[in-house]
Design a protein around this motif. Structure first.
Motif, short mmCIF file in Angstrom:
data_model
loop_
_atom_site.label_atom_id
_atom_site.label_comp_id
_atom_site.label_asym_id
_atom_site.label_seq_id
_atom_site.Cartn_x
_atom_site.Cartn_y
_atom_site.Cartn_z
N VAL A 108 0.83 -1.20 0.00
CA VAL A 108 0.00 0.00 0.00
C VAL A 108 0.87 1.27 0.00
N TYR A 109 0.50 2.23 -0.86
CA TYR A 109 1.19 3.52 -0.91
C TYR A 109 0.64 4.48 0.13
N LEU A 110 1.44 5.48 0.44
CA LEU A 110 0.98 6.58 1.27
C LEU A 110 0.20 7.54 0.37
N LEU A 146 5.24 -7.24 -3.95
CA LEU A 146 4.43 -7.09 -5.16
C LEU A 146 3.10 -6.48 -4.77
N TYR A 147 2.52 -5.70 -5.65
CA TYR A 147 1.12 -5.32 -5.48
C TYR A 147 0.43 -5.53 -6.82
N PRO A 148 -0.89 -5.64 -6.82
CA PRO A 148 -1.58 -6.05 -8.06
C PRO A 148 -1.18 -5.19 -9.27
N GLY A 149 -0.80 -5.87 -10.33
CA GLY A 149 -0.54 -5.18 -11.59
C GLY A 149 0.89 -4.74 -11.84
N ARG A 150 1.76 -4.82 -10.83
CA ARG A 150 3.14 -4.36 -11.02
C ARG A 150 4.15 -5.36 -10.48
N THR A 151 5.37 -5.26 -11.01
CA THR A 151 6.48 -5.97 -10.39
C THR A 151 6.99 -5.12 -9.23
N ARG A 152 7.95 -5.65 -8.48
CA ARG A 152 8.51 -4.87 -7.36
C ARG A 152 9.27 -3.67 -7.88
N HIS A 153 9.06 -2.52 -7.27
CA HIS A 153 9.78 -1.33 -7.72
C HIS A 153 9.76 -0.25 -6.65
N ILE A 154 10.74 0.63 -6.74
CA ILE A 154 10.80 1.82 -5.89
C ILE A 154 10.82 3.04 -6.80
N HIS A 155 9.95 4.00 -6.54
CA HIS A 155 9.90 5.22 -7.34
C HIS A 155 10.97 6.21 -6.88
N TYR A 156 11.55 6.90 -7.85
CA TYR A 156 12.54 7.94 -7.57
C TYR A 156 12.14 9.24 -8.27
FE LIG Z 1 4.37 2.17 -8.22
#
Ligand SMILES: [Fe+2]
Length: 225
Positions: A108-110, A146-156
């Motif tokens: 879950v995102y903030l 993982l969250y639905p629809g995406r692979t693991r990632h960190i945004h920059y």
């Molecule tokens: Fe994302």
């Protein structure tokens, strides 16, 4: 930055500096400014996505495991994430504001629009680091699930005075979902794709299974003198 010893995952500030020395400056030693101009792959830009925090956390430092003076740390695989912000010639960029944001251990995102599961309130979800003369940045965070629809990632996001905000995403080497991820696959050049795919490697000396990841960002610009 919260640096006490009240939970097993705490890393004292001394240890953190030691960590940076071992994992950061070691690499900086052989990075002769300008010498690698030919070989440097520019980090590809990636979409900011819909989940840049719509409200910032109370604490925006570079330790995402502890919010302000909280004593309960976030849940997840502790990851020491560092790297450098470089210009096209391989010279470090100082005064670059590096921001990361990512999901907590529940995916879950903030962000008020991300309501598919309960958020880990102890996870900061977002952090900032202003680079110094070495261009180094450092965050303590978790390996993103993982969250639905995406692979693991960190945004920059990288923000510099007088420049447009620059965004990308960092991926994990060996993650089977990478090849099914539309945004990841959108990077067509294999070398560019490789440049955003990094090892999340176990730290051998860690008794609590911490990971280390290093992600250097090469921007296609030469800052004015
Ligand atoms: Fe994302």
């Amino acid at each position: 930055m919260k640096t006490d010893h009240t939970f097993p995952g705490a890393v004292a500030s001394q240890d953190r500096r030691g960590f940076l020395l071992r994992f950061g400056l070691g690499a900086a030693l052989f990075a002769v400014p300008g010498a690698l101009a030919e070989e440097l792959i520019r980090t590809p830009r990636q979409t900011e996505g819909p989940f840049y925090p719509d409200h910032l956390p109370l604490d925006t430092d570079n330790d995402l495991l502890i919010v302000n003076d909280g004593i309960t740390p976030a849940v997840g695989e502790i990851t020491h994430l560092n790297g450098r912000i470089l210009d096209a010639k391989g010279d470090p960029i100082r005064n670059a504001l590096v921001e990361i944001w990512q999901v907590d251990n529940h995916g879950v995102y903030l962000h008020t629009k991300d309501t598919h599961a309960a958020r880990d309130k102890h996870f900061q979800g977002f952090g900032r680091f202003l680079t110094g003369s070495t261009g180094e940045y450092y965050f303590r965070t978790i390996k993103p699930p993982l969250y639905p629809g995406r692979t693991r990632h960190i945004h920059y996001a990288v923000k510099m005075k007088g420049r447009e905000k620059w965004t990308t995403q960092c991926y994990i080497k060996g993650e089977p979902q990478n090849d099914k991820d539309g945004i990841y696959r959108g990077i067509k050049d294999p070398k560019a794709r490789e440049s955003v795919t990094v090892d999340f490697a176990p730290i051998r000396s860690s008794r609590i299974g911490e990971l280390a990841a290093r992600f250097d960002i090469v921007l296609g610009l030469t800052p004015e003198a």
